[in-house]
Design a protein around this motif. Sequence first.
Motif, PDB file in Angstrom:
ATOM      1  N   LEU A  36       0.815  -1.212   0.000  1.00  0.00           N
ATOM      2  CA  LEU A  36       0.000   0.000   0.000  1.00  0.00           C
ATOM      3  C   LEU A  36       0.850   1.264   0.000  1.00  0.00           C
ATOM      4  O   LEU A  36       0.554   2.225  -0.704  1.00  0.00           O
ATOM      5  N   ALA A  37       1.878   1.274   0.798  1.00  0.00           N
ATOM      6  CA  ALA A  37       2.716   2.463   0.904  1.00  0.00           C
ATOM      7  C   ALA A  37       4.048   2.081   1.522  1.00  0.00           C
ATOM      8  O   ALA A  37       4.169   1.070   2.216  1.00  0.00           O
ATOM      9  N   LYS A  38       5.055   2.887   1.228  1.00  0.00           N
ATOM     10  CA  LYS A  38       6.360   2.706   1.840  1.00  0.00           C
ATOM     11  C   LYS A  38       6.980   4.083   2.059  1.00  0.00           C
ATOM     12  O   LYS A  38       6.604   5.068   1.409  1.00  0.00           O
ATOM     13  N   ARG A  39       7.891   4.130   2.979  1.00  0.00           N
ATOM     14  CA  ARG A  39       8.588   5.378   3.268  1.00  0.00           C
ATOM     15  C   ARG A  39      10.067   5.062   3.398  1.00  0.00           C
ATOM     16  O   ARG A  39      10.521   4.570   4.424  1.00  0.00           O
ATOM     17  N   ALA A  40      10.796   5.321   2.309  1.00  0.00           N
ATOM     18  CA  ALA A  40      12.223   5.023   2.299  1.00  0.00           C
ATOM     19  C   ALA A  40      12.990   6.037   3.146  1.00  0.00           C
ATOM     20  O   ALA A  40      12.494   7.129   3.447  1.00  0.00           O
ATOM     21  N   VAL A  41      14.190   5.665   3.515  1.00  0.00           N
ATOM     22  CA  VAL A  41      15.048   6.547   4.311  1.00  0.00           C
ATOM     23  C   VAL A  41      15.594   7.652   3.411  1.00  0.00           C
ATOM     24  O   VAL A  41      16.235   7.375   2.394  1.00  0.00           O
ATOM     25  N   ALA A  42      15.309   8.902   3.766  1.00  0.00           N
ATOM     26  CA  ALA A  42      15.799  10.076   3.014  1.00  0.00           C
ATOM     27  C   ALA A  42      15.477   9.951   1.530  1.00  0.00           C
ATOM     28  O   ALA A  42      16.298  10.253   0.670  1.00  0.00           O
ATOM     29  N   SER A  43      14.271   9.512   1.212  1.00  0.00           N
ATOM     30  CA  SER A  43      13.910   9.274  -0.186  1.00  0.00           C
ATOM     31  C   SER A  43      13.899  10.564  -1.002  1.00  0.00           C
ATOM     32  O   SER A  43      14.370  10.586  -2.147  1.00  0.00           O
ATOM     33  N   LEU A  44      13.366  11.649  -0.441  1.00  0.00           N
ATOM     34  CA  LEU A  44      13.289  12.892  -1.193  1.00  0.00           C
ATOM     35  C   LEU A  44      14.665  13.499  -1.414  1.00  0.00           C
ATOM     36  O   LEU A  44      14.929  14.090  -2.466  1.00  0.00           O
ATOM     37  N   GLU A  45      15.558  13.367  -0.452  1.00  0.00           N
ATOM     38  CA  GLU A  45      16.917  13.875  -0.612  1.00  0.00           C
ATOM     39  C   GLU A  45      17.660  13.096  -1.702  1.00  0.00           C
ATOM     40  O   GLU A  45      18.364  13.685  -2.536  1.00  0.00           O
ATOM     41  N   ARG A  46      17.503  11.779  -1.700  1.00  0.00           N
ATOM     42  CA  ARG A  46      18.131  10.969  -2.747  1.00  0.00           C
ATOM     43  C   ARG A  46      17.537  11.296  -4.110  1.00  0.00           C
ATOM     44  O   ARG A  46      18.253  11.380  -5.113  1.00  0.00           O
ATOM     45  N   CYS A  47      16.232  11.476  -4.143  1.00  0.00           N
ATOM     46  CA  CYS A  47      15.567  11.809  -5.398  1.00  0.00           C
ATOM     47  C   CYS A  47      16.056  13.146  -5.932  1.00  0.00           C
ATOM     48  O   CYS A  47      16.266  13.300  -7.147  1.00  0.00           O
TER      49      CYS A  47
END
Length: 205
Positions: free
Chosen positions: A35-46
């Motif tokens: 349903l959903a996931k929240r990666a570690v520092a995903s927006l910074e990596r993106c």
Amino acid sequence: MTQTLIACPGCDLLQRLPPLAEGERTRCVRCGHLLAKRAVASLERCLALTIAAAVLFLVANATPLMGLSVVGRTASTTIIGGAVALWRHDERITAMVVAFCAVLAPAAFLVALLTVLMAERRASIRGLPAPRWIGEILRWTRYLHAWSLLEVMLLGMMVALVKIAELASVSADVGVFSVAALTVLFPAIMAHFEPREIWRRIEWK
């Protein structure tokens, strides 16, 4: 934080999505669909990947894709140069498709994504919610990404290289390697991009 009501894409079961910590993911209680996931520092990596992709995109469009040498004559072209050549040879529909899918759509996608990520990061640093206007841009990123078909163009160039190699001397230039790198970076960007996280940070009015 209040729980979010969500319908499972796999079985349509309506259930509440709990708040997720970094590194956590949640699945449907009935079918097990993610349903959903929240990666570690995903927006910074993106953001880092998007900046790298923007630099490579500029290189890919500013440098020749390949060089062709036959009977002592040499020629080279860029991505937009190929579209212009198609236009001059009355292949105008093909020229417009190439220009849109290989230049305009990827450029717009990168600009839109950079705008969203940098605006969100600026608000986060200041301890403020993300501005609501980035929601409108965020909606367009999915459509722009769907029309960014650099991998199709790369495949076409590889086929052309194989066929032309028997008739002339062909050399790959910097542009080809930049396009190849972009075909890897674009999926990596989408793998780390979490629109739900950005929507969560947008201020309610």
